[in-house]
Design a protein around this motif. Sequence first.
Motif, PDB file in Angstrom:
ATOM      1  N   LEU A 239       0.872  -1.172   0.000  1.00 28.51           N
ATOM      2  CA  LEU A 239       0.000   0.000   0.000  1.00 28.51           C
ATOM      3  C   LEU A 239       0.912   1.225   0.000  1.00 28.51           C
ATOM      4  CD1 LEU A 239      -2.787   1.296   0.192  1.00 28.51           C
ATOM      5  CD2 LEU A 239      -2.685   1.034   2.687  1.00 28.51           C
ATOM      6  N   VAL A 240       0.932   1.939  -1.117  1.00 29.17           N
ATOM      7  CA  VAL A 240       1.825   3.086  -1.285  1.00 29.17           C
ATOM      8  C   VAL A 240       0.977   4.351  -1.352  1.00 29.17           C
ATOM      9  CG1 VAL A 240       3.562   4.165  -2.759  1.00 29.17           C
ATOM     10  CG2 VAL A 240       3.504   1.667  -2.517  1.00 29.17           C
ATOM     11  N   LEU A 246      -5.315  10.636   7.217  1.00 32.72           N
ATOM     12  CA  LEU A 246      -5.293   9.442   8.056  1.00 32.72           C
ATOM     13  C   LEU A 246      -6.605   8.668   7.987  1.00 32.72           C
ATOM     14  CD1 LEU A 246      -3.918   7.636  10.139  1.00 32.72           C
ATOM     15  CD2 LEU A 246      -4.740   9.199  11.933  1.00 32.72           C
ATOM     16  N   ASP A 247      -7.735   9.375   7.999  1.00 31.03           N
ATOM     17  CA  ASP A 247      -9.006   8.650   7.959  1.00 31.03           C
ATOM     18  C   ASP A 247      -9.171   7.900   6.639  1.00 31.03           C
ATOM     19  OD1 ASP A 247      -9.286  11.010   6.540  1.00 31.03           O
ATOM     20  OD2 ASP A 247     -11.273  11.485   7.317  1.00 31.03           O
ATOM     21  N   VAL A 272      -0.444  10.895   5.954  1.00 34.25           N
ATOM     22  CA  VAL A 272       0.299   9.631   5.933  1.00 34.25           C
ATOM     23  C   VAL A 272       0.995   9.488   4.585  1.00 34.25           C
ATOM     24  CG1 VAL A 272       0.174   7.118   6.145  1.00 34.25           C
ATOM     25  CG2 VAL A 272      -1.401   8.566   7.456  1.00 34.25           C
ATOM     26  N   SER A 273       2.281   9.136   4.626  1.00 31.47           N
ATOM     27  CA  SER A 273       3.045   8.840   3.415  1.00 31.47           C
ATOM     28  C   SER A 273       3.905   7.616   3.683  1.00 31.47           C
ATOM     29  CB  SER A 273       3.943  10.016   3.011  1.00 31.47           C
ATOM     30  OG  SER A 273       3.177  11.166   2.687  1.00 31.47           O
ATOM     31  N   GLY A 274       4.176   6.862   2.621  1.00 28.37           N
ATOM     32  CA  GLY A 274       5.059   5.718   2.783  1.00 28.37           C
ATOM     33  C   GLY A 274       4.587   4.510   2.010  1.00 28.37           C
ATOM     34  N   LEU A 285      -0.289  -0.576  11.638  1.00 24.11           N
ATOM     35  CA  LEU A 285      -0.866   0.279  12.683  1.00 24.11           C
ATOM     36  C   LEU A 285       0.173   0.649  13.729  1.00 24.11           C
ATOM     37  CD1 LEU A 285      -4.310  -1.511  13.138  1.00 24.11           C
ATOM     38  CD2 LEU A 285      -3.913   0.730  12.106  1.00 24.11           C
ATOM     39  N   THR A 286       1.011  -0.299  14.096  1.00 19.62           N
ATOM     40  CA  THR A 286       2.055  -0.021  15.075  1.00 19.62           C
ATOM     41  C   THR A 286       3.045   1.004  14.543  1.00 19.62           C
ATOM     42  OG1 THR A 286       1.865  -2.245  16.023  1.00 19.62           O
ATOM     43  CG2 THR A 286       3.898  -1.042  16.457  1.00 19.62           C
ATOM     44  N   SER A 287       3.399   0.883  13.259  1.00 16.73           N
ATOM     45  CA  SER A 287       4.350   1.831  12.679  1.00 16.73           C
ATOM     46  C   SER A 287       3.783   3.245  12.642  1.00 16.73           C
ATOM     47  CB  SER A 287       4.758   1.385  11.276  1.00 16.73           C
ATOM     48  OG  SER A 287       3.690   1.530  10.359  1.00 16.73           O
TER      49      SER A 287
END
Length: 313
Positions: A239-240, A246-247, A272-274, A285-287
């Motif tokens: 998933l990029v 975030l939602d 969010v990016s990555g 989720l932890t990351s």
Amino acid sequence: MAQQAVQWWMALQSKNPGAAQLAALEAWRKADPQHEAAWQRIESMRSQLAQIPLPVARAALVAGPASKQRRRTVQLLTALVVAGGGAALVRQSNPWQVAMADVASATGEIRTVQLPDGGSMTLNTASAINLRFDDRRRVVQLLHGEILVQTAPDRMGRPFFVQTEAGLARAVGTRFTVRQRDKDVEVAVLQGAVELLPADAPQAARLLQAGESASFTPLQASASPPLKDGDAAWAEGMLVVSHMRLDDFLAELALYRRGRLGCDPAIAHLSVSGAYPLADTDRILTSLTSALPIEVHRFTRFWIDVRPARNSS
């Protein structure tokens, strides 16, 4: 109990029951008052359930008790019995079509299959298709979810279509994705070209070239933003995203896991990016908690809320 009653109903509908089978059903009903209550629920819906085509029950039984097709059929019918749903709804509903699909992927599964003409198709999470190849044309019916299509030259010269609720997408020697969740259909072309043919407005046909995408309805095809690197990375298990709210990110991530994944409105705007490996959504989720001022609250493995970190300002 409802599931057992459904299994009894399927068995009785798919062949002529003998005396021994009828006696076994009677014994099951008498063994527990809840058994009898579940069967009475079936009896109350008999006229509705009888409208369901018998090949559905037969196919599930022939496939064997451990088959995915039978499990899906039993699960869906059980839910309908518990909810009191009618057969007309069963025949017309997308869940019923998905349960009977030729090819389907489970939640969190990314599955690649070979097509009869030598092409290939990758199904994203919780997706389902039917294949309708004949002497005149090749048709993939997308029932739900998302697919990545790689077409192949056809020795018979048959056109290749993806059928959606919005209309047809005709491939022109191409590699492309089609996404259909709820009523929205989105098409993105990675290679070649795709012609969009709205179901109710043939005059509104639109040709997409490589790098282009469009939102598709029965009346029109509207251009969407150009493709970005990583838009089809899900086919490789990734998933990029780049600067996604975030939602929206959590809503996308929720497609790959069972249960509820909620987002507190107070942090919905966070970016969010990555690139995230989809094989382990809990690790994703932890990351996120390391990169953003958020906390992940796990009530059960199927009920998770993402909230502001308690020490954040």
